[in-house]
Scaffold this motif. Structure first.
Motif, short mmCIF file in Angstrom:
data_model
loop_
_atom_site.label_atom_id
_atom_site.label_comp_id
_atom_site.label_asym_id
_atom_site.label_seq_id
_atom_site.Cartn_x
_atom_site.Cartn_y
_atom_site.Cartn_z
N PRO A 86 0.80 -1.22 0.00
CA PRO A 86 0.00 0.00 0.00
C PRO A 86 0.84 1.28 0.00
N PHE A 87 1.98 1.26 0.70
CA PHE A 87 2.82 2.45 0.78
C PHE A 87 3.34 2.85 -0.59
N LEU A 88 3.96 1.90 -1.31
CA LEU A 88 4.51 2.21 -2.64
C LEU A 88 3.41 2.49 -3.66
N TYR A 89 2.31 1.76 -3.56
CA TYR A 89 1.21 1.97 -4.51
C TYR A 89 0.64 3.37 -4.38
N ASN A 90 0.37 3.79 -3.16
CA ASN A 90 -0.17 5.15 -2.95
C ASN A 90 0.85 6.21 -3.32
N LYS A 91 2.12 5.95 -3.04
CA LYS A 91 3.17 6.93 -3.32
C LYS A 91 3.33 7.13 -4.83
N LEU A 92 3.32 6.05 -5.60
CA LEU A 92 3.48 6.19 -7.05
C LEU A 92 2.18 6.57 -7.74
N ASN A 93 1.06 6.31 -7.11
CA ASN A 93 -0.21 6.73 -7.70
C ASN A 93 -0.35 8.24 -7.71
N THR A 94 0.33 8.92 -6.80
CA THR A 94 0.27 10.39 -6.80
C THR A 94 0.92 10.98 -8.04
N THR A 95 1.98 10.36 -8.54
CA THR A 95 2.67 10.92 -9.71
C THR A 95 2.24 10.27 -11.02
N LEU A 96 1.93 8.98 -11.00
CA LEU A 96 1.67 8.27 -12.26
C LEU A 96 0.19 8.00 -12.53
N ASN A 97 -0.65 8.09 -11.52
CA ASN A 97 -2.08 7.80 -11.64
C ASN A 97 -2.31 6.43 -12.26
N ILE A 98 -1.88 5.39 -11.57
CA ILE A 98 -1.94 4.03 -12.08
C ILE A 98 -3.20 3.28 -11.65
N TYR A 99 -4.00 3.87 -10.80
CA TYR A 99 -5.18 3.18 -10.26
C TYR A 99 -6.18 2.83 -11.35
N THR A 100 -6.35 3.67 -12.34
CA THR A 100 -7.37 3.46 -13.36
C THR A 100 -6.88 2.59 -14.51
N LEU A 101 -5.62 2.22 -14.52
CA LEU A 101 -5.05 1.46 -15.64
C LEU A 101 -5.24 -0.04 -15.45
N ASN A 102 -5.22 -0.78 -16.57
CA ASN A 102 -5.21 -2.24 -16.44
C ASN A 102 -3.78 -2.70 -16.16
N ARG A 103 -3.59 -4.00 -15.98
CA ARG A 103 -2.29 -4.52 -15.54
C ARG A 103 -1.18 -4.24 -16.55
N GLN A 104 -1.45 -4.43 -17.82
CA GLN A 104 -0.41 -4.23 -18.84
C GLN A 104 -0.04 -2.76 -18.97
N GLU A 105 -1.02 -1.87 -18.95
CA GLU A 105 -0.74 -0.43 -19.01
C GLU A 105 0.03 0.02 -17.77
N CYS A 106 -0.34 -0.53 -16.62
CA CYS A 106 0.35 -0.21 -15.37
C CYS A 106 1.80 -0.65 -15.43
N LYS A 107 2.03 -1.85 -15.91
CA LYS A 107 3.39 -2.38 -16.00
C LYS A 107 4.23 -1.54 -16.95
N THR A 108 3.69 -1.19 -18.10
CA THR A 108 4.42 -0.40 -19.08
C THR A 108 4.77 0.98 -18.54
N LYS A 109 3.80 1.62 -17.90
CA LYS A 109 4.03 2.96 -17.36
C LYS A 109 5.03 2.93 -16.22
N LEU A 110 4.93 1.95 -15.34
CA LEU A 110 5.88 1.81 -14.23
C LEU A 110 7.28 1.52 -14.72
N LEU A 111 7.42 0.62 -15.67
CA LEU A 111 8.73 0.26 -16.17
C LEU A 111 9.39 1.45 -16.85
N HIS A 112 8.63 2.20 -17.62
CA HIS A 112 9.17 3.40 -18.25
C HIS A 112 9.61 4.42 -17.20
N PHE A 113 8.80 4.60 -16.16
CA PHE A 113 9.15 5.53 -15.09
C PHE A 113 10.39 5.08 -14.34
#
Length: 130
Positions: A86-113
Motif C-alpha cells: 500500500p505504501f509504494l502503490y499510494n506513493k506512485l499513484n500520486t505521480t503516475l495515476n496508475i489506479y485506473t489502468l489495467n495490468r499491462q498499461e500499469c506495467k508499461t508505465k511503471l517500467l518506463h518511469f
C-alpha cells in the motif's frame, strides 16, 4: 549479494572490465536494477489485489487508494508486503495515476518511469515515513 552477482554477470557477458560503472551498464542495456524490479513486482502485486472502485475517484484524497494500516510501527515490519504494497502503490499513484489502468498499461508505465529514475530517486521511493 544477488545484486553483486547480477552486476558481475552483466559485465562479463558484455565484455566490460570489472570496474566499469554499473549505472552505465544498466543504461546501455536499458535494464531495471534489482531494487527497481522489486518496486515493480510489489506494485503490480498490489495493483492486482486492489479492486477498482469509482467512488475512490470522487474522494478528496484520490491518491490514497489503498488504506494503510497503522499497526506497523517498527521498521522491521516496514519490509513486509503488507506495509510496502500500500505504501509504494499510494506513493506512485500520486505521480503516475496508475489506479485506473489495467495490468499491462500499469506495467508499461511503471517500467518506463523506473528506467528514467536514477539511484537516489529509487532509494527515495523505498524510504518509508518513520
Amino acid at each position: 549479494m544477488y545484486e553483486i552477482a547480477q552486476r558481475a554477470i552483466l559485465k562479463v557477458s558484455s565484455f566490460r572490465p570489472i570496474d566499469y560503472p554499473t549505472h552505465l551498464l544498466y543504461q546501455s542495456w536499458s535494464l531495471p536494477t534489482v531494487r527497481q524490479l522489486y518496486i515493480l513486482t510489489v506494485i503490480l502485486k498490489q495493483h492486482s489485489l486492489t479492486l477498482f472502485d469509482k467512488n475512490n475517484l470522487l474522494k478528496r484524497r484520490r491518491n490514497a487508494v489503498v488504506p494503510r494500516s497503522r499497526q506497523f510501527k517498527h521498521s522491521f515490519t516496514h519490509r513486509f508486503f503488507c506495509f510496502t504494497g500500500p505504501f509504494l502503490y499510494n506513493k506512485l499513484n500520486t505521480t503516475l495515476n496508475i489506479y485506473t489502468l489495467n495490468r499491462q498499461e500499469c506495467k508499461t508505465k511503471l517500467l518506463h518511469f523506473l528506467l528514467t529514475c536514477d539511484y537516489q530517486t529509487t532509494e527515495d521511493l523505498l524510504k518509508t515515513l518513520r
